[in-house]
Design an enzyme around this catalytic site. Structure first.
Site, PDB file in Angstrom:
ATOM      1  N   GLU A 163      47.767  37.075  36.569  1.00  0.00           N
ATOM      2  CA  GLU A 163      47.556  36.167  35.429  1.00  0.00           C
ATOM      3  C   GLU A 163      47.648  34.693  35.802  1.00  0.00           C
ATOM      4  OE1 GLU A 163      50.280  37.270  32.324  1.00  0.00           O
ATOM      5  OE2 GLU A 163      49.206  39.116  31.880  1.00  0.00           O
ATOM      6  N   GLU A 355      47.991  46.107  32.797  1.00  0.00           N
ATOM      7  CA  GLU A 355      49.146  46.047  31.897  1.00  0.00           C
ATOM      8  C   GLU A 355      48.681  46.276  30.467  1.00  0.00           C
ATOM      9  OE1 GLU A 355      51.586  42.494  32.035  1.00  0.00           O
ATOM     10  OE2 GLU A 355      51.433  42.407  34.231  1.00  0.00           O
TER      11      GLU A 355
HETATM   12  C1  FCB Z   1      52.496  39.690  31.007  1.00  0.00           C
HETATM   13  C2  FCB Z   1      53.215  39.610  32.327  1.00  0.00           C
HETATM   14  C3  FCB Z   1      54.265  40.659  32.518  1.00  0.00           C
HETATM   15  C4  FCB Z   1      55.047  40.934  31.251  1.00  0.00           C
HETATM   16  C5  FCB Z   1      54.118  41.129  30.066  1.00  0.00           C
HETATM   17  C6  FCB Z   1      54.810  41.429  28.767  1.00  0.00           C
HETATM   18  O1  FCB Z   1      51.936  38.443  30.703  1.00  0.00           O
HETATM   19  O2  FCB Z   1      52.289  39.739  33.385  1.00  0.00           O
HETATM   20  O3  FCB Z   1      55.088  40.263  33.581  1.00  0.00           O
HETATM   21  O4  FCB Z   1      55.988  39.974  31.046  1.00  0.00           O
HETATM   22  O5  FCB Z   1      53.296  40.006  29.905  1.00  0.00           O
END
Ligand code: FCB
Length: 452
Positions: A163, A355
């Site tokens: 990110e 994620e």
């Molecule tokens: C993302 C991050 C991860 C976690 C989630 C909830 O932005 O990559 O580390 O904190 O959010």
């Protein structure tokens, strides 16, 4: 409805969020170690000093993954654990930790996906300008080469950066993440450009140093746009909104994805950022646009969009009482259909959901279990949406639930629980939540038990 037979069913974590052991075995400080010391920077004054003590309890954690039936696990490597000064002297004990962990994962038939940088930037390099230093892309690539030389005989899947929009946007512009800077936009975009160059040089270094075949990708945060209806006009408005330039900041999806996938910054954003856009030296965009074996998307949130009278995107407010997580992020599981679908049209590269998940008010009940029906429901709906995207021809390779276990949620400290496994921070006891047991069934049936 079918996921590929070799679908990666995973969970994800990041080093600073779970490892603890912040000074153990020669580790150097990261910007997050320092940021947590600032009064008021992190909720409740929490730090990652101990976190889940994964550094000490990694064997238990691999056993939990095995019990859950995971066939994949996304972890990150702490750069200052391996290189305490960010470059130069290698900390063998730090590298040995990852070697042990990855060997144990392989023994358990769990494919590791290794993220090289998930935000814990070496403090020593930050003192030399961090991502603003013109040498910073090279520092990152050198670190990547070192890790790949050591681990690529047992790691196939590599993520360069996690990110960039968040560690640049929240870390260098908004100040709410480490290193806590509020730089003017031109410096923010310059730091971002250097991070993208770091990605490109690291991708080259990974391929050059790999000792066996590798897949190279990057993990992007995407706020998805969901069309208010299936009408062509609403879908087109959602598509426009997904890639629209964002004034004043660096949150435009295309600002990060177009360079890595297409070798250019988007025209509309360049016009908008005319005065603040980074100077692009000859060859920069070619360096950034290395071939990608996959793109990772981290998807949590969405916005609902309809076409206005002129076809322009209009944001549609949610109904009062719309479900939301403890973070107050709205629950919109359709984002795992529309996100992959619209992104894949523009970036036709195999993708992983690197994620996805939700924070919740979870605790261990009097019966000794941790009941989290909301997480099960949200994830079931999200995976069903993802499988529809796959049915439509999107090349979806895997899903990594955020997170394997409750952990240090950055500026929110331990307040937000995202895990499939509950962690009692007083005792560090792990308790698999109901969702972990449910996920096991999903994995065992390759998603056949998901709602239609
Ligand atoms: C993302 C991050 C991860 C976690 C989630 C909830 O932005 O990559 O580390 O904190 O959010």
């Amino acid at each position: 409805m079918a996921f590929r037979n070799d679908f990666a069913w995973g969970a994800a974590t990041a080093a600073y969020q779970i490892e603890g052991a912040h000074e153990a075995d020669g580790k150097g400080p990261s910007v997050w170690d320092m940021f947590c010391r600032r009064p008021g920077a992190v909720r409740n004054g929490d730090t990652g000093n101990v976190a889940c003590d994964h550094y000490g309890r990694w064997q238990d954690d691999v056993a939990l993954m095995r019990e859950m039936g995971l066939n994949a696990y996304r972890l990150s490597i702490s750069w200052p654990r391996v290189l305490p000064e960010g470059r130069g002297t290698v900390n063998e004990r730090g590298l040995a930790f990852y070697e042990r962990l990855i060997d144990a994962l392989r023994d358990a038939n769990i494919e590791p996906m290794v993220t090289l940088f998930h935000w814990d930037y070496p403090y020593a390099l930050y003192r030399r300008g961090g991502w603003l230093n013109p040498d910073s892309p090279r520092w990152f690539a050198d670190y990547a080469r070192l890790v790949v030389e050591r681990l690529s005989d047992r790691v196939r899947d590599w993520v360069t950066l996690n990110e960039p929009q968040v560690f640049i946007g929240d870390g260098h512009h908004g100040g709410k993440h480490a290193p806590g800077l509020r730089l003017p936009l031109d410096e923010v975009l310059l730091a971002g450009h250097n991070a993208l160059l770091g990605h490109g040089l690291a991708a080259q270094a990974i391929r050059a140093a790999a000792r066996s075949p590798v897949n190279v990708g990057i993990a992007m945060a995407v706020s998805v746009k969901i069309p208010a209806s299936d009408s062509a006009a609403d879908v087109s408005a959602a598509r426009q909104a997904l890639f629209a330039a964002q004034p004043g900041g660096c949150w435009c999806n295309g600002w990060w994805l177009d360079p890595v996938a297409h070798g250019r910054y988007p025209e509309e954003s360049l016009r908008l950022h005319e005065a603040t856009a980074p100077r692009v030296a000859p060859g920069d965009m070619e360096t950034i646009a290395q071939p990608l074996d996959f793109v990772g998307y981290n998807i949590y949130t969405a916005e609902h969009i309809r076409a206005g009278a002129d076809g322009q995107p209009v944001s549609v407010p949610r109904a009062p009482g719309h479900p939301h997580s403890l973070f107050n992020w709205p629950i919109d599981p359709e984002n795992l259909y529309w996100g992959p679908k619209l992104l894949y049209e523009t970036y036709p590269v195999p993708l992983h959901i690197t994620e996805n998940g939700m924070s919740n008010i979870d605790w261990v009940s009097v019966d000794g279990a941790c009941h989290d029906p909301q997480r099960i429901d949200m994830t079931a709906r999200s995976l069903a949406a993802l499988s529809r995207a796959a049915d439509d021809g999107v090349d979806v390779r895997g899903y990594y639930h955020w997170s394997l276990m409750d952990n240090f949620e950055w500026a929110e400290g331990y307040h937000q629980r995202f895990g499939l496994v509950h962690v009692d921070y007083a005792t560090l006891k792990r308790t698999p939540k109901d969702s972990a047991k449910w996920y096991r069934q999903v994995i065992a049936t390759n998603g056949a038990n998901l709602p239609r």
